[in-house]
Design an enzyme around this catalytic site. Structure first.
Site, PDB file in Angstrom:
ATOM      1  N   ASN A  49     -10.898 -44.583 -45.558  1.00  0.00           N
ATOM      2  CA  ASN A  49     -11.236 -43.443 -45.268  1.00  0.00           C
ATOM      3  C   ASN A  49     -12.300 -43.241 -44.317  1.00  0.00           C
ATOM      4  O   ASN A  49     -13.109 -44.292 -44.115  1.00  0.00           O
ATOM      5  CB  ASN A  49     -11.632 -42.600 -46.658  1.00  0.00           C
ATOM      6  CG  ASN A  49     -12.701 -43.318 -47.573  1.00  0.00           C
ATOM      7  OD1 ASN A  49     -12.710 -44.376 -47.607  1.00  0.00           O
ATOM      8  ND2 ASN A  49     -13.636 -42.428 -47.898  1.00  0.00           N
ATOM      9  N   TYR A  55     -16.298 -31.785 -42.161  1.00  0.00           N
ATOM     10  CA  TYR A  55     -15.586 -32.760 -43.281  1.00  0.00           C
ATOM     11  C   TYR A  55     -14.030 -32.519 -43.145  1.00  0.00           C
ATOM     12  O   TYR A  55     -13.355 -33.520 -43.404  1.00  0.00           O
ATOM     13  CB  TYR A  55     -16.083 -31.914 -44.649  1.00  0.00           C
ATOM     14  CG  TYR A  55     -15.851 -33.255 -45.850  1.00  0.00           C
ATOM     15  CD1 TYR A  55     -16.733 -34.068 -45.838  1.00  0.00           C
ATOM     16  CD2 TYR A  55     -14.919 -33.226 -46.564  1.00  0.00           C
ATOM     17  CE1 TYR A  55     -16.760 -35.161 -46.529  1.00  0.00           C
ATOM     18  CE2 TYR A  55     -14.952 -34.128 -47.455  1.00  0.00           C
ATOM     19  CZ  TYR A  55     -15.831 -35.263 -47.299  1.00  0.00           C
ATOM     20  OH  TYR A  55     -15.707 -36.246 -48.459  1.00  0.00           O
ATOM     21  N   GLU A  62      -4.939 -43.674 -46.747  1.00  0.00           N
ATOM     22  CA  GLU A  62      -3.224 -43.509 -46.564  1.00  0.00           C
ATOM     23  C   GLU A  62      -2.990 -43.210 -45.401  1.00  0.00           C
ATOM     24  O   GLU A  62      -2.048 -43.655 -44.799  1.00  0.00           O
ATOM     25  CB  GLU A  62      -2.944 -42.781 -47.899  1.00  0.00           C
ATOM     26  CG  GLU A  62      -3.404 -43.249 -49.194  1.00  0.00           C
ATOM     27  CD  GLU A  62      -4.676 -42.400 -49.575  1.00  0.00           C
ATOM     28  OE1 GLU A  62      -4.817 -42.327 -50.880  1.00  0.00           O
ATOM     29  OE2 GLU A  62      -5.342 -42.279 -48.854  1.00  0.00           O
TER      30      GLU A  62
END
Length: 138
Positions: A49, A55, A62
């Site tokens: 990540n 944000y 993934e």
């Protein structure tokens, strides 16, 4: 091959996911995630990540791994297995956006969730039942 969460077949994927997790950029949540994907050609692609102060721009592990695989030539249907690792007590499945992205590249996909103590095995179709496949656009 990937029907037992304790199988040694998972080892290369787990190792890649843990290595990637070590590079996570998570200064806001402090929640580091690593992921690894195995393709039909036997290649492993890992991601972590990458958070951002804005944000919504944050990239999940993934989808980072999936982007690397697609950039290397992965086509829809080319994923064989996925691993997601965190170091928290409760195992963490992919978010909804990541589930949808993974479904695009695998009709059925074993997804191993792991931390340093536990592993559980799921199928992407169980994590995202009734997924949108975009079939009517084809």
């Amino acid at each position: 091959m990937f029907d037992d969460p304790q199988s040694p077949d998972w080892t290369p994927l787990l190792e890649a996911a843990w290595r990637a997790r070590g590079h996570a950029h998570a200064p806001y949540s402090h929640f580091q995630v690593g992921a690894a994907l195995l393709t039909a050609t036997g290649e492993i692609f890992a991601g972590c990540n990458v958070e951002n102060a804005a944000y919504p721009v944050t990239l999940c592990a993934e989808r980072g791994a999936l982007s690397a695989a697609v950039a290397a030539g992965l086509a829809p249907g080319g994923l064989l297995a996925a691993v997601v690792v965190t170091d928290v007590a409760e195992l963490t499945p992919p978010c909804g956006a990541c589930r949808q992205a993974l479904v695009e590249f695998a009709g059925t996909l074993p997804v191993l969730l792991a931390n340093h103590r536990t592993r559980t095995l799921h199928r992407i179709e169980d994590l995202l039942p009734h997924s949108f496949t975009g079939g009517h656009f084809r």
